[in-house]
Design a protein around this motif. Sequence first.
Motif, PDB file in Angstrom:
ATOM      1  N   THR B  32       0.859  -1.162   0.000  1.00 15.71           N
ATOM      2  CA  THR B  32       0.000   0.000   0.000  1.00 15.71           C
ATOM      3  C   THR B  32       0.896   1.212   0.000  1.00 15.71           C
ATOM      4  O   THR B  32       2.114   1.100   0.070  1.00 15.71           O
ATOM      5  CB  THR B  32      -0.870   0.005   1.256  1.00 15.71           C
ATOM      6  OG1 THR B  32       0.000   0.168   2.371  1.00 15.71           O
ATOM      7  CG2 THR B  32      -1.650  -1.276   1.374  1.00 15.71           C
ATOM      8  N   ALA B  33       0.246   2.365  -0.068  1.00 11.02           N
ATOM      9  CA  ALA B  33       1.042   3.597  -0.027  1.00 11.02           C
ATOM     10  C   ALA B  33       1.817   3.703   1.269  1.00 11.02           C
ATOM     11  O   ALA B  33       2.750   4.465   1.376  1.00 11.02           O
ATOM     12  CB  ALA B  33       0.126   4.794  -0.194  1.00 11.02           C
ATOM     13  N   SER B  34       1.415   2.936   2.277  1.00 12.72           N
ATOM     14  CA  SER B  34       2.084   3.020   3.567  1.00 12.72           C
ATOM     15  C   SER B  34       3.460   2.407   3.542  1.00 12.72           C
ATOM     16  O   SER B  34       4.257   2.626   4.436  1.00 12.72           O
ATOM     17  CB  SER B  34       1.262   2.289   4.619  1.00 12.72           C
ATOM     18  OG  SER B  34       1.252   0.918   4.320  1.00 12.72           O
ATOM     19  N   GLY B  35       3.775   1.624   2.541  1.00 14.95           N
ATOM     20  CA  GLY B  35       5.026   0.886   2.546  1.00 14.95           C
ATOM     21  C   GLY B  35       4.904  -0.412   3.293  1.00 14.95           C
ATOM     22  O   GLY B  35       5.864  -1.178   3.372  1.00 14.95           O
ATOM     23  N   LEU B  36       3.738  -0.677   3.868  1.00 14.38           N
ATOM     24  CA  LEU B  36       3.537  -1.943   4.558  1.00 14.38           C
ATOM     25  C   LEU B  36       3.122  -2.988   3.546  1.00 14.38           C
ATOM     26  O   LEU B  36       2.332  -2.725   2.655  1.00 14.38           O
ATOM     27  CB  LEU B  36       2.440  -1.808   5.611  1.00 14.38           C
ATOM     28  CG  LEU B  36       2.801  -0.947   6.811  1.00 14.38           C
ATOM     29  CD1 LEU B  36       1.546  -0.609   7.578  1.00 14.38           C
ATOM     30  CD2 LEU B  36       3.773  -1.686   7.692  1.00 14.38           C
ATOM     31  N   LEU B  37       3.656  -4.164   3.676  1.00 12.12           N
ATOM     32  CA  LEU B  37       3.355  -5.221   2.727  1.00 12.12           C
ATOM     33  C   LEU B  37       2.304  -6.141   3.291  1.00 12.12           C
ATOM     34  O   LEU B  37       2.160  -6.262   4.501  1.00 12.12           O
ATOM     35  CB  LEU B  37       4.622  -6.027   2.419  1.00 12.12           C
ATOM     36  CG  LEU B  37       5.579  -5.458   1.377  1.00 12.12           C
ATOM     37  CD1 LEU B  37       4.881  -5.337   0.027  1.00 12.12           C
ATOM     38  CD2 LEU B  37       6.111  -4.109   1.780  1.00 12.12           C
ATOM     39  N   LEU B  39       0.664  -9.314   4.783  1.00 11.34           N
ATOM     40  CA  LEU B  39       1.326 -10.184   5.734  1.00 11.34           C
ATOM     41  C   LEU B  39       1.438 -11.600   5.197  1.00 11.34           C
ATOM     42  O   LEU B  39       0.770 -12.511   5.643  1.00 11.34           O
ATOM     43  CB  LEU B  39       0.563 -10.154   7.057  1.00 11.34           C
ATOM     44  CG  LEU B  39       0.522  -8.784   7.720  1.00 11.34           C
ATOM     45  CD1 LEU B  39      -0.236  -8.848   9.029  1.00 11.34           C
ATOM     46  CD2 LEU B  39       1.917  -8.260   7.942  1.00 11.34           C
ATOM     47  N   ASP B  94       7.659   4.374  -2.572  1.00  5.32           N
ATOM     48  CA  ASP B  94       7.136   3.811  -1.330  1.00  5.32           C
ATOM     49  C   ASP B  94       7.833   4.337  -0.082  1.00  5.32           C
ATOM     50  O   ASP B  94       7.289   4.261   1.009  1.00  5.32           O
ATOM     51  CB  ASP B  94       7.265   2.282  -1.350  1.00  5.32           C
ATOM     52  CG  ASP B  94       6.357   1.671  -2.400  1.00  5.32           C
ATOM     53  OD1 ASP B  94       5.453   2.381  -2.884  1.00  5.32           O
ATOM     54  OD2 ASP B  94       6.557   0.488  -2.745  1.00  5.32           O
ATOM     55  N   GLY B  95       9.067   4.820  -0.210  1.00  8.12           N
ATOM     56  CA  GLY B  95       9.822   5.183   0.982  1.00  8.12           C
ATOM     57  C   GLY B  95      10.332   3.940   1.673  1.00  8.12           C
ATOM     58  O   GLY B  95      10.075   2.797   1.250  1.00  8.12           O
ATOM     59  N   ASN B  96      11.074   4.145   2.760  1.00 10.97           N
ATOM     60  CA  ASN B  96      11.637   3.011   3.491  1.00 10.97           C
ATOM     61  C   ASN B  96      10.542   2.062   3.969  1.00 10.97           C
ATOM     62  O   ASN B  96       9.421   2.496   4.242  1.00 10.97           O
ATOM     63  CB  ASN B  96      12.381   3.515   4.731  1.00 10.97           C
ATOM     64  CG  ASN B  96      13.745   4.065   4.377  1.00 10.97           C
ATOM     65  OD1 ASN B  96      14.379   3.593   3.449  1.00 10.97           O
ATOM     66  ND2 ASN B  96      14.189   5.063   5.129  1.00 10.97           N
ATOM     67  N   VAL B  98       8.577   0.110   6.809  1.00  8.92           N
ATOM     68  CA  VAL B  98       8.290   0.607   8.146  1.00  8.92           C
ATOM     69  C   VAL B  98       7.825  -0.524   9.060  1.00  8.92           C
ATOM     70  O   VAL B  98       7.489  -1.617   8.605  1.00  8.92           O
ATOM     71  CB  VAL B  98       7.203   1.712   8.117  1.00  8.92           C
ATOM     72  CG1 VAL B  98       7.688   2.943   7.386  1.00  8.92           C
ATOM     73  CG2 VAL B  98       5.922   1.178   7.491  1.00  8.92           C
ATOM     74  N   GLY B 147      10.387   8.855   5.482  1.00  2.00           N
ATOM     75  CA  GLY B 147      10.375   7.859   4.424  1.00  2.00           C
ATOM     76  C   GLY B 147      11.726   7.635   3.780  1.00  2.00           C
ATOM     77  O   GLY B 147      11.961   6.616   3.130  1.00  2.00           O
TER      78      GLY B 147
END
Lengths: 463, 171
Positions: B32-37, B39, B94-96, B98, B147
């Motif tokens: 997502t845009a959050s950079g979270l993948l 699970l 995406d940034g780093n 997180v 990010g």
Amino acid sequence: MPTFHDPSRRRFVGQCCAAVGATGLLSALAQLRVLGAAASLSGDYKALVCLFLAGGNDANNLIVPSDTTGYNAYAAGRGALALPRSGLLGVNVTANDGHTYGLHPAMPELQALFNQGRATVMANVGTLCFPTTKTQYNARSVPLPNQLFSHNDQQVEWQSSLPDRPFTTGWGGRLADLVNAFNQNNAISMSISLNGQNSFQVGGTVAQYSVNSTGAVALTGTATGTTTLAGVRTRAQSDLLAAQQPGLLETAFATETASAISDSALVTGFLSGNAPFTTVFPTTSLGNQLRTIARLISAAPQLGLRRQIFFARIGGWDLHDDQVVAGNTGTGAHANLLSDVSKCLAAFYNATSELGQAQNVTTFTASDFGRTFNTNGDGSDHGWGSHHLIMSGSLRGGRIYGRMPDWTINGPDDTGRGRWIPSTSVDEYSATMASWFGVSATNLPVVLPNIGRFANPNLGFLG
Amino acid sequence: MIAVAAVAIWWIMRVPPPQPQPRAVPAVPGPTASGLLPLVGPASAASMAAVPKADDPGRSVLLDDLNRSGGTIQDDLRLLSEVFAAWRTNFPRDGNPVGENAEIVRTLTGANALNLALVPRDHPAINAAGELTDRWGTPFRLHQLSGTRMEIRSAGPDRRFGTADDALLTP
């Protein structure tokens, strides 16, 4: 029959008139919207004060369940960070979960305000793109805020209330743009920062004006005399800024600089005399910031301001280590910060009461994020949803707003280690204050474009 | 009529909005845009099939020297920082990554839109909890400043954070 590209003079003039007319009409419509907002405003004066706790406050220890069941659940999850139950400061507030609550032992001043119905907590607020459940979070089936758990990103998203878009403006800035029409002939900006430039007050038309705790930020090396070098230099600068400039950029630069210099002199004049209240503020950074805000509120009539938005900030909340003193968890770095907030907020409330403005001023906290409910040993790490303080003479106190999380690690509200999924969005929290500030329901999306995604555009904590 | 005419003119003359660019390899549910993948399990059969073997020329060598005997903790912090730089090169929008150490490691070891393993899943510095550890066996603290800025801290030889022997890299 003339075509669209017919170059006849009559056609050309007609098209120009249409374009000019359309521009004027659209401009008029925009003004009508603003005037509509202004017309809906009631009362003479209101101020909104954002207190940003930079670094991420661990509000899990700001307000704590004090009944046996609630406290046991809290203590089991918090581990070494748990406050002793006996030290909690009881508050007369009801909560929709049936638990009783107490404040951190370092906050007796806020306890008094809670019990007077002038302060309360909004539970588990955070950045959200859409209402989100744990199932949705795990499946990533709804968009999540950009860069969750990252300091800078979450600070900006809290202040913009647009976590799914690149930053352009803050919600305080958009609010100022909308209601500035209510300020007639104001001498300085309605958006004043006590802690430098910030995202919250970035607007489209209303510029934020920064002052420091002792007054306006002025150019150094200036003087009013005409015989000294500094005086001559100041006069020369003034003449240069007043001169006609060759281009738009130069003109804008000269206008803004001249405006900043005159605003600085004006604000310094208001802040140089004795304060119009007797309340003594703590001599801390926050105490000085809030004291200056109280003085600027007192000067609002002379400044031509009927709406003001302030921004204050204190750092030091990113307590990965040494958050509490082992064996005496009611003390330590976090307790010191909360004590400062408690003393300063109480002083600010008392000062606004002296000014007869307590019911017209709402102060609220914001922060990067909450923190993990469980400990990393002697601190906490980056979380998500958090509890926030609201203080106002217009508060409908006596209750906790929103829903506290289930304190179970890996429970239904937890994304891991007690990083709570917010049950209330920053949009809802902010929209409630924007409504109190005078924004109509129709205009709320101008200030908070995502508010339509959430259930409660007005949480009802302000009367 | 004037307003309608203005809107019509604007509609005809407007510049088409930019279309979103497709992801390079949308083979798995993307971040997502959050950079979270999403699970995904670290050891699912499908994902394990893509894990490079130690002698695989496609295996990332970025962290081969992490915790190397004769190296220093500062060397290790620099290596980790280079991994995050490599991540941002591959995922510039995406940034780093997180989250907690284990969540970030899961992302770096291939749970991402490109199935890109910048760190091999069987790297010896990854402990049983899925965390990257320093040369003294303590998980690194991966502190997300923004990010593009990841502060990396080692607890040092005493294995306790917040003491004088901590090692820190702040980009």
